[in-house]
Write an enzyme that holds these catalytic residues in place. Structure first.
Site, PDB file in Angstrom:
ATOM      1  N   SER A  13       0.799  -1.228   0.000  1.00  0.00           N
ATOM      2  CA  SER A  13       0.000   0.000   0.000  1.00  0.00           C
ATOM      3  C   SER A  13       0.832   1.279   0.000  1.00  0.00           C
ATOM      4  CB  SER A  13      -0.935   0.019   1.226  1.00  0.00           C
ATOM      5  OG  SER A  13      -0.189   0.055   2.428  1.00  0.00           O
ATOM      6  N   ASN A  88       7.705  -7.849   0.048  1.00  0.00           N
ATOM      7  CA  ASN A  88       8.179  -6.488   0.258  1.00  0.00           C
ATOM      8  C   ASN A  88       7.941  -5.978   1.678  1.00  0.00           C
ATOM      9  OD1 ASN A  88       8.757  -3.533  -0.611  1.00  0.00           O
ATOM     10  ND2 ASN A  88       6.638  -3.459   0.112  1.00  0.00           N
ATOM     11  N   SER A 140      17.976  -5.469   1.231  1.00  0.00           N
ATOM     12  CA  SER A 140      18.414  -4.084   1.425  1.00  0.00           C
ATOM     13  C   SER A 140      19.935  -4.028   1.373  1.00  0.00           C
ATOM     14  CB  SER A 140      17.946  -3.558   2.788  1.00  0.00           C
ATOM     15  OG  SER A 140      18.567  -2.321   3.101  1.00  0.00           O
ATOM     16  N   TYR A 153      17.210  -4.687  11.717  1.00  0.00           N
ATOM     17  CA  TYR A 153      16.801  -4.581  10.319  1.00  0.00           C
ATOM     18  C   TYR A 153      17.890  -5.137   9.403  1.00  0.00           C
ATOM     19  CZ  TYR A 153      15.364  -2.314   5.919  1.00  0.00           C
ATOM     20  OH  TYR A 153      14.991  -2.071   4.619  1.00  0.00           O
ATOM     21  N   ALA A 155      20.300  -7.255  10.137  1.00  0.00           N
ATOM     22  CA  ALA A 155      20.474  -8.693  10.323  1.00  0.00           C
ATOM     23  C   ALA A 155      19.393  -9.471   9.580  1.00  0.00           C
ATOM     24  CB  ALA A 155      20.439  -9.031  11.812  1.00  0.00           C
ATOM     25  N   LYS A 157      17.521  -8.446   6.998  1.00  0.00           N
ATOM     26  CA  LYS A 157      17.656  -8.273   5.550  1.00  0.00           C
ATOM     27  C   LYS A 157      18.857  -9.047   5.002  1.00  0.00           C
ATOM     28  CE  LYS A 157      14.166  -5.573   4.501  1.00  0.00           C
ATOM     29  NZ  LYS A 157      13.085  -6.069   3.603  1.00  0.00           N
ATOM     30  N   ILE A 185      15.896   4.803  -0.741  1.00  0.00           N
ATOM     31  CA  ILE A 185      14.872   5.151  -1.713  1.00  0.00           C
ATOM     32  C   ILE A 185      13.982   6.259  -1.146  1.00  0.00           C
ATOM     33  CG2 ILE A 185      13.016   4.240  -3.157  1.00  0.00           C
ATOM     34  CD1 ILE A 185      15.794   3.008  -3.696  1.00  0.00           C
TER      35      ILE A 185
END
Length: 246
Positions: A13, A88, A140, A153, A155, A157, A185
């Site tokens: 979304s 995602n 990432s 985050y 670890a 990814k 991004i």
């Protein structure tokens, strides 16, 4: 009669997920827009998709196995098939690792890693029935950039490319499994880090700007296409050169 391919985008979304939904809808996919709390944004997104595209917003917590099972039942009931899964959905957690609460650490791992596993495990049978089954996992560049400020985050990814390779072997040849590792991004999530962070990361990026969600969506769309029929188990870095080093 040609039946439209069906894509499920978790965390679809907002941000990168929204751009992926838009790109796939433009390519003629029917789209399942998964969300956790952003139901209004998911419903609003549908208004911007081509009028002939079937779109289904589905609330589910990807970290919860039962919630993902319920989502699969909705997808199967509505479409009877799934051709593309884009993992995602993600959650960042910025803060000093020294004071990181155990529950916060666990939640980041559950969403960013367990959520990917849950969705692959539960949707793999549907994808295997497709003649062009694809999975694209969103990792990432922070998987390879050492910073304790996003320890959980980073670890989680970092484990995504490993899962990608595992399932590329497990699901071959029926389903191709790849990953995309975005740099910084231009999304709400990145902007929330503040102007000092933005300035610093742009300075470290040879192309000299943040990436655009549509640029990540373009790579996802390529990996979902027949042009990528001999690519599996790979992680494609899309970061404007951020990880090239000095």
């Amino acid at each position: 009669m040609t039946v439209a391919r069906v894509a499920l985008v978790t965390g679809g979304s907002r941000g990168i997920g929204r751009a992926v939904v838009e790109r796939l809808a433009d390519a003629g996919y029917s789209v399942v827009i998964n969300y956790l709390n952003s139901g209004e944004a998911a419903t609003d997104l549908i208004k911007y998709l081509p009028a002939n595209v079937r779109a289904l917003p589905v609330q589910a917590d990807v970290s919860d196995h039962g919630s993902v099972v319920a989502m699969r039942e909705k997808v199967a009931r509505e479409f009877g098939r799934l051709d593309l899964l884009v993992n995602n959905a993600g959650q960042t957690l910025a803060g000093d690792w020294c004071t990181l609460e155990p529950t916060a650490w666990e939640r980041v791992l559950q969403v960013n890693l367990t959520g990917v596993f849950n969705c692959i495990q539960i949707f793999a049978p549907l994808l295997s029935d497709s003649d062009q089954g694809r999975i694209v996992n969103i990792s990432s560049v922070y998987a390879g950039i050492g910073t304790g400020f996003v320890a959980g985050y980073a670890a989680a990814k970092a484990a995504v490319p490993s899962l990608t390779r595992v399932f590329a072997k497990e699901l071959a040849p029926r389903v191709l499994v790849n990953a995309v590792a975005p740099g910084d991004i231009d999304t709400e999530m990145t902007m929330a880090a503040g102007p000092e962070f933005i300035s610093s990361t742009v300075e470290k990026t040879p192309i000299g700007r943040l990436g655009k969600p549509a640029e990540i969506a373009a790579v996802v769309a390529f990996l979902a296409s027949r042009d990528a029929a001999f690519i599996t188990g790979q992680t494609i870095v899309v970061d404007g050169g951020r990880t090239l080093g000095d």
